[in-house]
Design a protein around this motif. Structure first.
Motif, PDB file in Angstrom:
ATOM      1  N   TYR A 160       0.824  -1.205   0.000  1.00  0.00           N
ATOM      2  CA  TYR A 160       0.000   0.000   0.000  1.00  0.00           C
ATOM      3  C   TYR A 160       0.862   1.261   0.000  1.00  0.00           C
ATOM      4  O   TYR A 160       0.501   2.275  -0.614  1.00  0.00           O
ATOM      5  N   LYS A 161       1.997   1.233   0.683  1.00  0.00           N
ATOM      6  CA  LYS A 161       2.894   2.384   0.661  1.00  0.00           C
ATOM      7  C   LYS A 161       3.399   2.655  -0.750  1.00  0.00           C
ATOM      8  O   LYS A 161       3.501   3.807  -1.178  1.00  0.00           O
ATOM      9  N   HIS A 162       3.714   1.600  -1.481  1.00  0.00           N
ATOM     10  CA  HIS A 162       4.157   1.783  -2.864  1.00  0.00           C
ATOM     11  C   HIS A 162       3.016   2.294  -3.740  1.00  0.00           C
ATOM     12  O   HIS A 162       3.229   3.137  -4.618  1.00  0.00           O
ATOM     13  N   TYR A 163       1.808   1.779  -3.508  1.00  0.00           N
ATOM     14  CA  TYR A 163       0.673   2.221  -4.318  1.00  0.00           C
ATOM     15  C   TYR A 163       0.329   3.681  -4.037  1.00  0.00           C
ATOM     16  O   TYR A 163      -0.027   4.440  -4.948  1.00  0.00           O
ATOM     17  N   GLU A 164       0.432   4.080  -2.775  1.00  0.00           N
ATOM     18  CA  GLU A 164       0.131   5.459  -2.388  1.00  0.00           C
ATOM     19  C   GLU A 164       1.329   6.391  -2.550  1.00  0.00           C
ATOM     20  O   GLU A 164       1.240   7.566  -2.184  1.00  0.00           O
ATOM     21  N   MET A 165       2.445   5.862  -3.050  1.00  0.00           N
ATOM     22  CA  MET A 165       3.664   6.636  -3.291  1.00  0.00           C
ATOM     23  C   MET A 165       4.174   7.301  -2.021  1.00  0.00           C
ATOM     24  O   MET A 165       4.632   8.446  -2.024  1.00  0.00           O
ATOM     25  N   LYS A 166       4.110   6.565  -0.909  1.00  0.00           N
ATOM     26  CA  LYS A 166       4.613   7.053   0.367  1.00  0.00           C
ATOM     27  C   LYS A 166       5.890   6.336   0.788  1.00  0.00           C
ATOM     28  O   LYS A 166       6.390   6.570   1.883  1.00  0.00           O
ATOM     29  N   ASN A 167       6.377   5.449  -0.033  1.00  0.00           N
ATOM     30  CA  ASN A 167       7.611   4.737   0.298  1.00  0.00           C
ATOM     31  C   ASN A 167       8.820   5.611   0.007  1.00  0.00           C
ATOM     32  O   ASN A 167       8.795   6.449  -0.907  1.00  0.00           O
ATOM     33  N   ASP A 204      -9.605  -4.671   3.444  1.00  0.00           N
ATOM     34  CA  ASP A 204      -8.361  -5.056   2.770  1.00  0.00           C
ATOM     35  C   ASP A 204      -7.556  -6.029   3.618  1.00  0.00           C
ATOM     36  O   ASP A 204      -7.910  -6.340   4.760  1.00  0.00           O
ATOM     37  N   GLY A 205      -6.460  -6.503   3.044  1.00  0.00           N
ATOM     38  CA  GLY A 205      -5.652  -7.524   3.705  1.00  0.00           C
ATOM     39  C   GLY A 205      -4.923  -7.053   4.935  1.00  0.00           C
ATOM     40  O   GLY A 205      -4.361  -7.882   5.667  1.00  0.00           O
ATOM     41  N   ALA A 228      -7.738  -6.216  -3.715  1.00  0.00           N
ATOM     42  CA  ALA A 228      -7.245  -7.561  -4.012  1.00  0.00           C
ATOM     43  C   ALA A 228      -5.971  -7.519  -4.848  1.00  0.00           C
ATOM     44  O   ALA A 228      -5.058  -8.329  -4.643  1.00  0.00           O
ATOM     45  N   LEU A 229      -5.880  -6.589  -5.779  1.00  0.00           N
ATOM     46  CA  LEU A 229      -4.680  -6.484  -6.609  1.00  0.00           C
ATOM     47  C   LEU A 229      -3.483  -6.026  -5.788  1.00  0.00           C
ATOM     48  O   LEU A 229      -2.361  -6.478  -6.007  1.00  0.00           O
ATOM     49  N   ILE A 230      -3.701  -5.125  -4.844  1.00  0.00           N
ATOM     50  CA  ILE A 230      -2.595  -4.599  -4.042  1.00  0.00           C
ATOM     51  C   ILE A 230      -2.119  -5.633  -3.029  1.00  0.00           C
ATOM     52  O   ILE A 230      -0.925  -5.933  -2.929  1.00  0.00           O
ATOM     53  N   GLY A 231      -3.033  -6.192  -2.259  1.00  0.00           N
ATOM     54  CA  GLY A 231      -2.653  -7.115  -1.193  1.00  0.00           C
ATOM     55  C   GLY A 231      -2.651  -8.574  -1.583  1.00  0.00           C
ATOM     56  O   GLY A 231      -2.234  -9.415  -0.786  1.00  0.00           O
ATOM     57  N   ILE A 271       1.630  -6.097  -7.136  1.00  0.00           N
ATOM     58  CA  ILE A 271       2.871  -5.355  -6.907  1.00  0.00           C
ATOM     59  C   ILE A 271       3.936  -6.365  -6.492  1.00  0.00           C
ATOM     60  O   ILE A 271       4.081  -6.695  -5.313  1.00  0.00           O
ATOM     61  N   SER A 272       4.668  -6.877  -7.441  1.00  0.00           N
ATOM     62  CA  SER A 272       5.659  -7.916  -7.184  1.00  0.00           C
ATOM     63  C   SER A 272       6.943  -7.321  -6.596  1.00  0.00           C
ATOM     64  O   SER A 272       7.155  -6.104  -6.621  1.00  0.00           O
ATOM     65  N   ARG A 273       7.798  -8.194  -6.093  1.00  0.00           N
ATOM     66  CA  ARG A 273       9.091  -7.735  -5.570  1.00  0.00           C
ATOM     67  C   ARG A 273       9.939  -7.118  -6.676  1.00  0.00           C
ATOM     68  O   ARG A 273      10.667  -6.151  -6.451  1.00  0.00           O
ATOM     69  N   ALA A 274       9.837  -7.679  -7.872  1.00  0.00           N
ATOM     70  CA  ALA A 274      10.590  -7.119  -9.001  1.00  0.00           C
ATOM     71  C   ALA A 274      10.122  -5.700  -9.314  1.00  0.00           C
ATOM     72  O   ALA A 274      10.941  -4.805  -9.588  1.00  0.00           O
TER      73      ALA A 274
END
Length: 329
Positions: free
Chosen positions: A25-32, A122-123, A98-101, A203-206
């Motif tokens: 979620y941090k990556h999706y919200e651009m907070k990482n 959510d998850g 579902a796509l994010i988590g 959102i994969s590790r790659a």
């Protein structure tokens, strides 16, 4: 039927999964915050933080292609239930979560008029033990309400096939009968398999690794742009007294600089270091974009790299074929 694990086990299970989902979620919200390499981690530019919207683009590009139309044989009048639960927001929220988590959950409850009430969780706030045959839960747990200041659970729910128990902080647990025979917490799973029945995140590790590399490239380009805008200059031959009186900022910003000869008639030598070239950063960022696009079934145009020779409609459709097949699946 599998053995019931209990409320304590379900709380620990959610605690283990929560960090993984929160990272996505941090990556999706651009907070990482991208991790710096050793060369720039301890420098004065360490405070710079560059973000790119590639992760939301990868998730939303697939989510926008998943449109729920309805049931073919609606024998139980489910359409009316979903119409009462705001389907325009409900399905989008469930799919994106579902796509994010990798998995989201639908909590089924009753409103004041005993009409089915559906809520997407959510998850980060729900988990369960899944039956590999039915892909439904045999046991579930969800945090329905949290303290907005401390993030501590205020209202929890423990789901079993025949009962639903609500645990409110500071009050006695309340157990309600469940006549359906299935826990009223239904999972929505993205790409499940035999090893991970709860699915995999879009959102994969790659993708996260490539995004971090791209963000570091943007950060380096921002630092280099300052040197590109104000190239370093040098003066050879100044005496110590002249050097102390020399106004470096004025010399940098001035368009016309006057330097007189010294008492021996010698004049200092003025020069300029070679300017930074921004091309390597652009090419490196484009390489990261190509790798990220290949990982997620996107094109470079989707990530903002517009081609000088636009592709035809057939070529664009073919480039999105993998994304279309994923959505259809």
């Amino acid at each position: 039927m599998s053995e019931i694990q209990g409320l304590g086990y379900m709380r620990n299970l959610l605690a283990k999964k929560q960090g993984r989902v929160s990272l996505r979620y941090k990556h999706y919200e651009m907070k990482n915050r991208p991790r710096d390499l050793l060369l720039t981690a301890n420098t004065k530019v360490g405070f710079l933080n560059s973000m790119l919207g590639w992760i939301p683009k990868a998730v939303d590009s697939l989510a926008d292609r998943l449109v729920f139309k309805g049931w073919k044989n609606d024998n139980f009048n489910l359409s009316q239930i979903f119409q009462m639960n705001n389907p325009d927001i409900f399905f989008d929220s469930a799919i994106i979560s579902a796509l994010i988590g990798g998995c989201s959950f639908v909590y089924v409850g009753l409103d004041e008029e005993d009409f089915p009430r559906l809520e997407v969780i959510d998850g980060r706030d729900a988990t369960g033990i899944i039956d590999p045959v039915t892909n439904l839960l045999t046991e579930g747990y969800a945090v329905l309400e949290r303290d907005p200041k401390t993030d501590v659970p205020v209202l929890e729910a423990y789901f079993l096939p025949d009962t639903t128990t609500y645990i409110r902080k500071g009050a006695e647990p309340e157990t309600l009968l469940n006549p359906t025979g299935i826990p009223l917490l239904v999972p929505i799973i993205y790409r499940p398999d035999a090893k991970r029945p709860m699915g995999h995140s879009r959102i994969s590790r790659a993708s996260m690794s490539l995004l971090q590399g791209a963000c570091r490239t943007v950060k380096r380009s921002e630092v280099s742009a300052e040197f590109y805008s104000f190239p370093q200059k040098y003066i050879i031959g100044l005496s110590q007294e002249e050097d102390e009186a020399f106004e470096k900022w004025k010399a940098t910003m001035s368009t016309f600089l006057t330097i007189t000869k010294d008492e021996d008639g010698d004049s200092p030598t003025v020069g300029q270091f070679t300017q930074q070239n921004m091309t390597p950063f652009t090419e490196q960022l484009r390489t990261f974009a190509a790798l990220f696009a290949g990982e997620n079934g996107l094109t470079l145009d989707d990530l903002g790299f517009v081609s000088d020779n636009p592709s035809s409609a057939e070529a664009i459709k073919a480039s999105h074929e993998s994304l279309r097949l994923t959505a259809r699946k």
